[in-house]
Design a protein around this motif. Structure first.
Motif, PDB file in Angstrom:
ATOM      1  N   GLU A   1      -6.874 -31.758 -46.478  1.00  0.00           N
ATOM      2  CA  GLU A   1      -7.706 -32.734 -45.790  1.00  0.00           C
ATOM      3  C   GLU A   1      -7.429 -32.875 -44.303  1.00  0.00           C
ATOM      4  O   GLU A   1      -8.337 -33.086 -43.534  1.00  0.00           O
ATOM      5  CB  GLU A   1      -7.552 -34.093 -46.474  1.00  0.00           C
ATOM      6  N   THR A   2      -6.203 -32.765 -43.892  1.00  0.00           N
ATOM      7  CA  THR A   2      -5.906 -33.032 -42.490  1.00  0.00           C
ATOM      8  C   THR A   2      -5.704 -31.746 -41.699  1.00  0.00           C
ATOM      9  O   THR A   2      -5.307 -30.717 -42.240  1.00  0.00           O
ATOM     10  CB  THR A   2      -4.643 -33.893 -42.336  1.00  0.00           C
ATOM     11  N   VAL A   3      -5.950 -31.845 -40.415  1.00  0.00           N
ATOM     12  CA  VAL A   3      -5.709 -30.721 -39.514  1.00  0.00           C
ATOM     13  C   VAL A   3      -4.228 -30.356 -39.551  1.00  0.00           C
ATOM     14  O   VAL A   3      -3.871 -29.182 -39.558  1.00  0.00           O
ATOM     15  CB  VAL A   3      -6.168 -31.068 -38.084  1.00  0.00           C
ATOM     16  N   ALA A   4      -3.368 -31.352 -39.615  1.00  0.00           N
ATOM     17  CA  ALA A   4      -1.926 -31.095 -39.635  1.00  0.00           C
ATOM     18  C   ALA A   4      -1.536 -30.256 -40.846  1.00  0.00           C
ATOM     19  O   ALA A   4      -0.721 -29.334 -40.736  1.00  0.00           O
ATOM     20  CB  ALA A   4      -1.151 -32.408 -39.630  1.00  0.00           C
ATOM     21  N   GLU A   5      -2.108 -30.569 -42.000  1.00  0.00           N
ATOM     22  CA  GLU A   5      -1.801 -29.797 -43.204  1.00  0.00           C
ATOM     23  C   GLU A   5      -2.330 -28.371 -43.088  1.00  0.00           C
ATOM     24  O   GLU A   5      -1.642 -27.420 -43.449  1.00  0.00           O
ATOM     25  CB  GLU A   5      -2.390 -30.481 -44.439  1.00  0.00           C
TER      26      GLU A   5
ATOM     27  N   LEU B   1      -0.653 -22.443 -41.764  1.00  0.00           N
ATOM     28  CA  LEU B   1      -0.746 -21.241 -40.942  1.00  0.00           C
ATOM     29  C   LEU B   1       0.404 -21.114 -39.947  1.00  0.00           C
ATOM     30  O   LEU B   1       0.414 -20.222 -39.109  1.00  0.00           O
ATOM     31  CB  LEU B   1      -2.083 -21.216 -40.200  1.00  0.00           C
ATOM     32  N   GLY B   2       1.367 -22.041 -40.043  1.00  0.00           N
ATOM     33  CA  GLY B   2       2.520 -21.990 -39.144  1.00  0.00           C
ATOM     34  C   GLY B   2       2.169 -22.342 -37.712  1.00  0.00           C
ATOM     35  O   GLY B   2       2.768 -21.812 -36.776  1.00  0.00           O
ATOM     36  N   LEU B   3       1.221 -23.239 -37.538  1.00  0.00           N
ATOM     37  CA  LEU B   3       0.754 -23.618 -36.215  1.00  0.00           C
ATOM     38  C   LEU B   3       0.907 -25.113 -35.992  1.00  0.00           C
ATOM     39  O   LEU B   3       0.963 -25.885 -36.946  1.00  0.00           O
ATOM     40  CB  LEU B   3      -0.736 -23.270 -36.064  1.00  0.00           C
ATOM     41  N   SER B   4       0.896 -25.506 -34.737  1.00  0.00           N
ATOM     42  CA  SER B   4       0.831 -26.930 -34.429  1.00  0.00           C
ATOM     43  C   SER B   4      -0.613 -27.381 -34.612  1.00  0.00           C
ATOM     44  O   SER B   4      -1.549 -26.567 -34.563  1.00  0.00           O
ATOM     45  CB  SER B   4       1.279 -27.196 -32.987  1.00  0.00           C
ATOM     46  N   SER B   5      -0.813 -28.670 -34.795  1.00  0.00           N
ATOM     47  CA  SER B   5      -2.173 -29.213 -34.922  1.00  0.00           C
ATOM     48  C   SER B   5      -2.999 -28.916 -33.686  1.00  0.00           C
ATOM     49  O   SER B   5      -4.190 -28.601 -33.778  1.00  0.00           O
ATOM     50  CB  SER B   5      -2.126 -30.719 -35.163  1.00  0.00           C
ATOM     51  N   GLU B   6      -2.361 -28.994 -32.535  1.00  0.00           N
ATOM     52  CA  GLU B   6      -3.068 -28.749 -31.274  1.00  0.00           C
ATOM     53  C   GLU B   6      -3.555 -27.301 -31.188  1.00  0.00           C
ATOM     54  O   GLU B   6      -4.714 -27.045 -30.867  1.00  0.00           O
ATOM     55  CB  GLU B   6      -2.147 -29.067 -30.094  1.00  0.00           C
ATOM     56  N   VAL B   7      -2.672 -26.362 -31.487  1.00  0.00           N
ATOM     57  CA  VAL B   7      -3.053 -24.948 -31.437  1.00  0.00           C
ATOM     58  C   VAL B   7      -4.122 -24.659 -32.481  1.00  0.00           C
ATOM     59  O   VAL B   7      -5.112 -23.982 -32.205  1.00  0.00           O
ATOM     60  CB  VAL B   7      -1.821 -24.036 -31.649  1.00  0.00           C
ATOM     61  N   TYR B   8      -3.941 -25.203 -33.677  1.00  0.00           N
ATOM     62  CA  TYR B   8      -4.918 -25.011 -34.752  1.00  0.00           C
ATOM     63  C   TYR B   8      -6.304 -25.518 -34.331  1.00  0.00           C
ATOM     64  O   TYR B   8      -7.309 -24.854 -34.546  1.00  0.00           O
ATOM     65  CB  TYR B   8      -4.452 -25.729 -36.015  1.00  0.00           C
ATOM     66  N   SER B   9      -6.343 -26.682 -33.742  1.00  0.00           N
ATOM     67  CA  SER B   9      -7.619 -27.289 -33.344  1.00  0.00           C
ATOM     68  C   SER B   9      -8.351 -26.472 -32.287  1.00  0.00           C
ATOM     69  O   SER B   9      -9.575 -26.449 -32.260  1.00  0.00           O
ATOM     70  CB  SER B   9      -7.396 -28.701 -32.822  1.00  0.00           C
ATOM     71  N   ARG B  10      -7.614 -25.804 -31.417  1.00  0.00           N
ATOM     72  CA  ARG B  10      -8.233 -25.005 -30.359  1.00  0.00           C
ATOM     73  C   ARG B  10      -8.588 -23.595 -30.818  1.00  0.00           C
ATOM     74  O   ARG B  10      -9.355 -22.912 -30.165  1.00  0.00           O
ATOM     75  CB  ARG B  10      -7.301 -24.910 -29.163  1.00  0.00           C
ATOM     76  N   MET B  11      -8.007 -23.170 -31.931  1.00  0.00           N
ATOM     77  CA  MET B  11      -8.191 -21.802 -32.395  1.00  0.00           C
ATOM     78  C   MET B  11      -9.570 -21.628 -33.028  1.00  0.00           C
ATOM     79  O   MET B  11      -9.960 -22.416 -33.882  1.00  0.00           O
ATOM     80  CB  MET B  11      -7.097 -21.486 -33.434  1.00  0.00           C
ATOM     81  N   PRO B  12     -10.286 -20.600 -32.637  1.00  0.00           N
ATOM     82  CA  PRO B  12     -11.590 -20.348 -33.252  1.00  0.00           C
ATOM     83  C   PRO B  12     -11.440 -20.086 -34.759  1.00  0.00           C
ATOM     84  O   PRO B  12     -10.442 -19.515 -35.200  1.00  0.00           O
ATOM     85  CB  PRO B  12     -12.098 -19.093 -32.536  1.00  0.00           C
TER      86      PRO B  12
END
Length: 143
Positions: free
Chosen positions: A39-43, A48-59
């Motif tokens: 459910e969450t971006v953090a999860e 994927l071994g990423l921070s929420s910030e990097v995940y959110s910006r990643m296409p």
């Protein structure tokens, strides 16, 4: 030098998703479903071994390639000083990896193998013992 080669392999398998030309996957048939249910971006980022910030910006396409790389990492073997993918494209597709994603992982493994050969030709001493175990340990820590 062992760390350098492991780093190259990890970059090739986990971070190859940093190019915008890539697509989707997961590690077993349940992983894709599990990732989609989070459910969450953090999860999702954590998977994927990423921070929420990097995940959110990643296409999305890049995220999917990263998932595919992680999934296929379970099928990487080392024979001598060469990394191989031990799953066919058809079987990978059954796991949810597209043909394009599969080809990207193969290309990245080939680049790693070229780097190993070049290092050897330059007289570098490489200790690849334990490289696969380290790769799998790193991947399992992402889950």
């Amino acid at each position: 030098m062992k760390c350098d080669i492991l780093f190259l392999a990890l970059i090739g398998l986990c971070s190859c998703a940093c190019t915008h030309d890539n697509k989707a996957v997961d590690i077993d048939s349940n992983s894709a479903d599990d990732l989609n249910k989070l459910e969450t971006v953090a999860e999702k980022a954590s998977k994927l071994g990423l921070s929420s910030e990097v995940y959110s910006r990643m296409p999305e396409k890049v995220r999917r390639q990263r998932e595919a790389s992680i999934k296929l990492a379970n099928y990487v073997e080392l024979k001598g000083r060469t990394f191989y993918l031990t799953i066919s494209k058809q079987k990978a597709e059954a796991l949810g990896v597209t043909g394009e994603q599969y080809d990207v992982v193969v290309k990245d493994l080939n680049a790693t193998n070229i780097a190993i050969r070049e290092a050897m030709e330059n007289g570098d001493t490489l200790d690849l013992s334990g490289a696969i175990e380290e790769l799998r340990k790193t991947i399992s820590e992402l889950k």
